[in-house]
Design an enzyme around this catalytic site. Structure first.
Site: not given
Length: 378
Positions: A232, A275
């Site tokens: 992430d 993301e």
């Protein structure tokens, strides 16, 4: 086996070239070919019992053998409905030979019109490759020449009739071939889009799920462990807010390119949303998984867009040893949930680092409860 990274969905599409030998739709196609061949042989066999339809003697025997060959080919294809290109090419060539035998056997040659070759020409155009199609088109010219020589007198008449008949058949076959290639390209493009993240070119969630059984089978075969790594990007929302979504998209593309160059060929690299990215691969022990995760973390840290934007990543690792009988997709998501929890711990510990999940499993509900807090921390 190749991993799934940027551009690999194109490879996937190429692997699904039209073939009569794989997949349930190919089995159906083979059964349809078998049924049509059987019907043709059955109708042809009926002529053996109609007086005056066939010449007597050797030609009648040749005709009977040709019809029997059709029935045998149909039965073989029905029993083993996996006709590849070579088998299909043989079936088409058999149709060409049977047509010639029919012309030479019937009492009225005009009854054996070259239109009998229309179906095998279409089969060749739809299922065979370029050079095999070319061979069958040449065979069509030869078959028409032999048949029409027996029907017409004079070289000019024969040449005109062969040009008309073979030209019409081969033109129709070529048209079907062009249509097939067009449909095939559209299907490949659709399949690529269904397996590809449009922004980064990486595999998407669908392809990740489809690759899970392959990874689980390979792990059981080799006695390896499956490692799931959840990455992430740190403070990605702040980057978007400060510099705009175009800058965020550029960062994602740059990071994806760096990660694709870092993962091993057998690893699956996918973007599952926002993301967050997932790497799925085989490792021998936790140390190997940690080394790979550190390489991925370094790849993200050193990647930079043309505008100078960069990010770091927090990475969570979880390992599992596949067992027989488990559902690979479900097992994968349980493993990803554990890695997701470890990634949250990496965020809490300061970001830009790797954290490993404990051996025990965490429920999917627990991992889901972590995501909102992780997003706030991200």
């Amino acid at each position: 086996m190749s991993g799934w990274r940027r551009g690999d969905t194109d490879t996937l599409a190429r692997r699904h070239e039209t073939s009569v030998s794989r997949g349930p739709e190919r089995r159906i196609a083979a059964l349809v070919l078998a049924a049509l061949t059987f019907v043709a042989g059955l109708i042809g066999t009926a002529h053996l019992f109609v007086d005056g339809t066939l010449h007597q003697g050797a030609t009648r025997i040749s005709y009977a053998v040709a019809m029997a060959a059709c029935l045998v080919a149909a039965a073989a294809l029905a029993v083993r409905p996996r006709a590849g290109r070579w088998q299909t090419s043989g079936l088409v060539m058999l149709a060409e030979v049977v047509y010639v035998i029919v012309v030479l056997s019937v009492s009225v040659p005009a009854q054996a019109t070259p239109l009998m070759l229309l179906f095998p020409s279409f089969v060749a155009a739809w299922f065979l490759g370029t050079w095999m199609l070319g061979a069958t088109m040449l065979a069509t010219v030869v078959a028409c020449t032999i048949a029409l020589t027996h029907t017409y007198d004079g070289a000019l008449s024969i040449a005109v009739q062969v040009t008309i008949s073979a030209g019409a058949l081969n033109s129709a076959a070529f048209g079907v071939y062009v249509l097939r290639r067009r449909v095939q390209r559209l299907l490949e493009a659709t399949q690529a889009l269904s397996h590809q993240d449009p922004l980064t070119g990486l595999a998407n969630r669908r392809l990740l799920v489809e690759q899970a059984p392959r990874v689980w089978r390979q792990a059981r075969r080799e006695g390896s462990r499956v490692a799931a790594m959840v990455l992430d990007l740190d403070r990605f929302k702040q980057l978007n807010d400060a510099h705009g979504h175009a800058a965020g998209d550029a960062v994602l593309r740059t990071v994806a390119s760096s990660l694709a160059a870092t993962v091993r060929p057998s690893d699956v690299l996918a973007r599952t949303g926002g993301e967050e990215l997932i790497v799925l691969g085989l490792v021998s022990d936790p140390a190997e998984a940690h080394r790979l995760a550190e390489r991925l973390r370094a790849a993200v840290r050193t990647s930079r867009t043309d505008d100078g934007h960069s990010v770091t990543a927090s990475i969570g690792i979880a390992l599992a040893r596949p067992v027989d009988g488990e559902d690979a997709a479900d097992a994968m998501w349980r493993l990803v949930d554990r890695a997701d929890g470890a990634m949250y711990e990496a965020k809490q510990a300061g970001r830009d680092r790797v954290a490993a999940a404990l051996p025990r499993q965490r429920s999917g509900a627990f991992a889901d409860s972590l995501r909102p807090a992780r997003r706030a921390a991200g």
